[in-house]
Design a protein around this motif. Structure first.
Motif, PDB file in Angstrom:
ATOM      1  N   SER A   2      -8.625 -23.067  14.719  1.00  0.00           N
ATOM      2  CA  SER A   2      -7.378 -22.563  14.153  1.00  0.00           C
ATOM      3  C   SER A   2      -6.213 -22.872  15.081  1.00  0.00           C
ATOM      4  CB  SER A   2      -7.490 -21.043  13.960  1.00  0.00           C
ATOM      5  OG  SER A   2      -6.240 -20.489  13.677  1.00  0.00           O
ATOM      6  N   ASP A   3      -5.087 -23.309  14.494  1.00  0.00           N
ATOM      7  CA  ASP A   3      -3.881 -23.536  15.294  1.00  0.00           C
ATOM      8  C   ASP A   3      -3.358 -22.228  15.877  1.00  0.00           C
ATOM      9  OD1 ASP A   3      -3.976 -26.215  14.708  1.00  0.00           O
ATOM     10  OD2 ASP A   3      -2.610 -26.066  13.002  1.00  0.00           O
ATOM     11  N   ALA A   4      -3.772 -21.125  15.290  1.00  0.00           N
ATOM     12  CA  ALA A   4      -3.300 -19.823  15.748  1.00  0.00           C
ATOM     13  C   ALA A   4      -4.061 -19.317  16.971  1.00  0.00           C
ATOM     14  CB  ALA A   4      -3.410 -18.804  14.615  1.00  0.00           C
ATOM     15  N   ASN A  24      -2.022 -16.950  18.927  1.00  0.00           N
ATOM     16  CA  ASN A  24      -0.763 -17.691  18.858  1.00  0.00           C
ATOM     17  C   ASN A  24      -0.067 -17.553  17.502  1.00  0.00           C
ATOM     18  OD1 ASN A  24       1.252 -19.458  19.820  1.00  0.00           O
ATOM     19  ND2 ASN A  24       0.217 -21.224  18.925  1.00  0.00           N
ATOM     20  N   ARG A  25       0.193 -16.292  17.122  1.00  0.00           N
ATOM     21  CA  ARG A  25       1.008 -16.023  15.929  1.00  0.00           C
ATOM     22  C   ARG A  25       2.083 -15.001  16.292  1.00  0.00           C
ATOM     23  NH1 ARG A  25      -2.112 -13.889  11.035  1.00  0.00           N
ATOM     24  NH2 ARG A  25      -0.262 -14.535   9.875  1.00  0.00           N
ATOM     25  N   SER A  27       5.157 -14.620  15.637  1.00  0.00           N
ATOM     26  CA  SER A  27       6.050 -14.161  14.563  1.00  0.00           C
ATOM     27  C   SER A  27       5.378 -13.085  13.710  1.00  0.00           C
ATOM     28  CB  SER A  27       6.477 -15.338  13.684  1.00  0.00           C
ATOM     29  OG  SER A  27       5.352 -15.928  13.054  1.00  0.00           O
ATOM     30  N   SER A  28       4.038 -13.039  13.731  1.00  0.00           N
ATOM     31  CA  SER A  28       3.275 -12.013  13.014  1.00  0.00           C
ATOM     32  C   SER A  28       2.662 -11.014  13.978  1.00  0.00           C
ATOM     33  CB  SER A  28       2.163 -12.661  12.178  1.00  0.00           C
ATOM     34  OG  SER A  28       2.692 -13.559  11.233  1.00  0.00           O
ATOM     35  N   ASN A  30       0.876 -11.605  16.381  1.00  0.00           N
ATOM     36  CA  ASN A  30      -0.478 -12.081  16.676  1.00  0.00           C
ATOM     37  C   ASN A  30      -1.566 -11.368  15.862  1.00  0.00           C
ATOM     38  OD1 ASN A  30       0.488 -13.931  18.640  1.00  0.00           O
ATOM     39  ND2 ASN A  30       0.610 -12.287  20.142  1.00  0.00           N
ATOM     40  N   ASN A  33      -6.371 -13.275  11.505  1.00  0.00           N
ATOM     41  CA  ASN A  33      -6.903 -13.554  10.175  1.00  0.00           C
ATOM     42  C   ASN A  33      -8.309 -14.142  10.311  1.00  0.00           C
ATOM     43  OD1 ASN A  33      -6.538 -16.281  10.912  1.00  0.00           O
ATOM     44  ND2 ASN A  33      -4.492 -16.345   9.976  1.00  0.00           N
ATOM     45  N   MET A  36      -8.807 -17.231  12.640  1.00  0.00           N
ATOM     46  CA  MET A  36      -8.679 -16.873  14.048  1.00  0.00           C
ATOM     47  C   MET A  36      -9.942 -16.178  14.555  1.00  0.00           C
ATOM     48  SD  MET A  36      -4.758 -15.457  13.934  1.00  0.00           S
ATOM     49  CE  MET A  36      -4.616 -15.021  15.673  1.00  0.00           C
ATOM     50  N   CYS A  67      -1.890  -7.984  19.998  1.00  0.00           N
ATOM     51  CA  CYS A  67      -2.349  -8.170  18.617  1.00  0.00           C
ATOM     52  C   CYS A  67      -2.062  -6.908  17.818  1.00  0.00           C
ATOM     53  CB  CYS A  67      -3.848  -8.488  18.587  1.00  0.00           C
ATOM     54  SG  CYS A  67      -4.534  -8.629  16.923  1.00  0.00           S
ATOM     55  N   ASP A  71      -4.954  -9.004   9.529  1.00  0.00           N
ATOM     56  CA  ASP A  71      -4.011  -9.374   8.477  1.00  0.00           C
ATOM     57  C   ASP A  71      -4.554  -8.906   7.125  1.00  0.00           C
ATOM     58  OD1 ASP A  71      -2.078 -10.457   6.891  1.00  0.00           O
ATOM     59  OD2 ASP A  71      -2.163 -12.467   7.748  1.00  0.00           O
TER      60      ASP A  71
END
Length: 373
Positions: A2-4, A24-25, A27-28, A30, A33, A36, A67, A71
């Motif tokens: 995952s890119d996250a 690495n989220r 904006s959310s 972290n 989901n 991840m 975190c 999600d």
């Protein structure tokens, strides 16, 4: 992958490595989901077998959060669209999440969890199992599931039971906010460091002389963190849980949830922290209050694997019973903050309704987490 999740390794002496996993989220906050969760699990399994990797650092990108939880909006969408498909997605999400949490709890190599900023729900599930759990001056911790109709999962039946006196039950019923001092007092963290020390800690770990034995490496991490913690000690905030210890004991000194409700409904206080905590209970989901009450009672003597097995049943049942969908709609999607719970008060809830949440959806030998040992 995952890119996250950012996966990296810090080179150490003798060809050894420190594995670094970064949520690495930002904006959310972290929030984790499914992808991840799977990425973290696969990478930890790989590093568990890799003799070059001597230690793991788990952290969050950005200054706001380690975190903020799972999600759950994705689950909400699936359940609203098709309950049967939503049930399958819920089974997959929660079983994978709890398998990851269990792996962290039982991991043989040291795992340093840097719990800065917001650490809530699923974020706390990632943190509490780490061998070395760090909190900072920015840490804001909670299990706020009362507000959305879930319950403190991710091993809450285990770690809430191990908090002093009845503070675990109090935190579960109120979703109260905890600072770094609270986390240390409650046994949810091991060390307090300043957030600005992160890079220094990583440098000190990288320059250490690591050993082949995992036990020796645990001691190396402990010595590093102890050294930095001594400098940061004057900055530890006072624990609200400890300050309010007598009031909490008095508030929890009841035999039934109905008695707690009646007492708290008329409890008069000008203390802002305590008032907000009580409000969290009175305005939360009535069914969740009973689930918290029961999970603490039923989880008291369960093993860690049995806790996660019970919680998987409970979490999927919450998805099917309606209050979770309504809570997510009200608090996170429409944001009207006016959830229409199945029952308006804890006084209205039949015992049978609570029991149905604990009824297993699978034969014992087919439970998705039956392989946890």
């Amino acid at each position: 992958m995952s890119d996250a999740i950012v996966v990296s390794c810090l080179p150490c002496e003798g060809g050894l490595q420190i594995g670094v996993l970064t949520l690495n989220r930002p904006s959310s906050l972290n929030a984790i989901n499914q992808s991840m969760i799977d990425c973290l699990y696969e990478q930890l399994l790989a590093w568990k077998q890799d003799e070059r990797v001597v230690c793991i650092m788990l952290k969050g990108e950005g200054d706001k959060a380690f975190c903020a939880g799972g999600d759950v909006r994705q689950l909400f969408t699936a359940l609203r669209k098709d309950v049967k498909a939503g049930q399958q997605e819920a089974e997959q999400f929660f079983s994978h999440e709890y398998r990851l949490d269990y792996l962290i709890h039982t991991y043989p190599k040291p795992i340093v969890v840097w719990g800065h900023g917001i650490v809530m729900g699923g974020g706390l599930g990632l943190m509490v199992g780490g061998s070395h759990r760090v909190v900072t001056e920015t840490t804001r911790m909670a299990m706020p599931e009362m507000a959305i109709g879930l319950y403190p999962d991710v091993g809450g039946s285990w770690f809430l039971n191990r908090m002093p006196e009845k503070t675990g039950l109090f935190c579960g019923l109120t979703g109260c906010a905890l600072n770094a001092g609270d986390a240390l007092y409650a046994g949810l963290a091991d060390r307090f460091l300043q957030h600005s020390m992160l890079q220094e800690v990583l440098d000190a770990m990288r320059l250490s002389t690591w050993q082949k034995e995992s036990e020796a490496n645990h001691a190396i991490v402990s010595k590093i963190l102890r050294r930095f913690a001594k400098a940061a000690e004057p900055l530890i905030p006072e624990s609200n849980l400890q300050q309010h210890k007598q009031q909490i004991q008095r508030l929890m000194d009841h035999d039934t949830l109905a008695e707690i409700y009646h007492d708290w409904l008329h409890y008069d206080t000008t203390d802002h922290w305590l008032e907000k905590a009580i409000k969290g209970f009175l305005q939360g989901c009535p069914t969740t209050a009973y689930l918290v009450w029961e999970q603490i009672k039923r989880g008291r003597h369960l093993s860690l694997s049995e806790v996660f097995q019970m919680e998987l049943t409970l979490s999927v049942q919450c998805c099917l019973h309606g209050d979770l969908v309504e809570g997510v709609r009200s608090r996170l999607v429409d944001k009207d903050n006016n959830p229409k719970w199945r029952y308006a008060s804890v006084l209205d809830i039949p015992k049978e309704w609570v029991e149905t949440h604990f009824e297993s959806l699978w034969p014992a030998d087919q439970h998705p987490l039956s392989s946890l040992v």
